[in-house]
Design an enzyme around this catalytic site. Sequence first.
Site, PDB file in Angstrom:
ATOM      1  N   PRO A 104       0.825  -1.216   0.000  1.00 47.18           N
ATOM      2  CA  PRO A 104       0.000   0.000   0.000  1.00 47.18           C
ATOM      3  C   PRO A 104       0.860   1.267   0.000  1.00 47.18           C
ATOM      4  O   PRO A 104       1.844   1.348   0.723  1.00 47.18           O
ATOM      5  CB  PRO A 104      -0.797  -0.096   1.301  1.00 47.18           C
ATOM      6  CG  PRO A 104      -0.713  -1.512   1.712  1.00 47.18           C
ATOM      7  CD  PRO A 104       0.573  -2.047   1.163  1.00 47.18           C
ATOM      8  N   GLU A 105       0.481   2.225  -0.833  1.00 44.60           N
ATOM      9  CA  GLU A 105       1.154   3.521  -0.877  1.00 44.60           C
ATOM     10  C   GLU A 105       0.177   4.571  -0.345  1.00 44.60           C
ATOM     11  O   GLU A 105      -0.872   4.233   0.192  1.00 44.60           O
ATOM     12  CB  GLU A 105       1.607   3.834  -2.310  1.00 44.60           C
ATOM     13  CG  GLU A 105       2.556   2.775  -2.879  1.00 44.60           C
ATOM     14  CD  GLU A 105       2.991   3.076  -4.302  1.00 44.60           C
ATOM     15  OE1 GLU A 105       3.081   4.250  -4.667  1.00 44.60           O
ATOM     16  OE2 GLU A 105       3.224   2.121  -5.067  1.00 44.60           O
TER      17      GLU A 105
END
Length: 302
Positions: A2-3
């Site tokens: 996840p960013e």
Amino acid sequence: MPELPEVETIARDLKASIVGARVAAVWGSGLALHLGRAVDLAGVRRISAGRRILDVRRKGKFLLVDFDGGADAGAGTRTGARARGAATTGPGIVVHLGMSGRLRVEPIDARRAPHTHVAFALDDRRELRFVDPRRFGWLAPGAPVDARPELAGLGPDPLTELDEADLARRLAGVRAPIKAFLLDQKRIAGLGNIYVSEALHRARIHPTTPAERVRSRAKTLLAGIRAALELGIRNRGTTLRDYVDASGVRGNNAASLRVYGRQGEPCPICAETIRRRVDAGRSTFFCPGCQGRGAARTRRAR
Ligand SMILES: [Zn+2]
């Protein structure tokens, strides 16, 4: 992994769902998480048990849950600090989702999913659960949470803290490729491989261009970064493999990616074939039409 857009999506969902609830009890699996680190359950309990959840927010790729500090943590000064935009100073937990970490809010009598590592029982018959099958994620308590060492060295947030002049200053004198610059969380927080690829394509900058040579294009680069991130947030994140939001739903942004994972496909802007190169074991995706040949072309143009 996840960013920024994925963590932002989860933080917004959780904020709408659990702010105001009080933690009644904390349960832990006792298993070690990322790099063999055991969760400091005693510390987590000390910070959260009996306390109300004040906020859920994001810093870079980290998710923070703030708790009511009670009389012993200067809670009375927090509202003022927040209003002035200063760093908050209360107790909380910091969560890194790693590869497959998830935060879910479920009824307290619903069976916990396999690989649940920490569960916060809330006073409204629900439970906030940290689930992580691959155990690259972790969570840790902090008081103040913003002083956690993982957070202290983070660069500015590209959506809320970074401006064109600041970005230009940070690029000055950096010979590393712009892609490596953008991935470095100490320089700018929140970007990973997906959104760096997308941002550089939008800004028409080749990933191997030395960062210092992008300085005159800081405005274009910042616009590209923001456009890529904001689209990701609007689409509730990019799911390639593991990511789901706080309700367990996959993100929709994969269909909107212009270059990431699209080697061999035509560029949506110029129809040139998108390429993939591997540097230090990491894939980079770019369009040779829109983004040129990078360092070589930039040198000739000077
Ligand atoms: Zn193109």
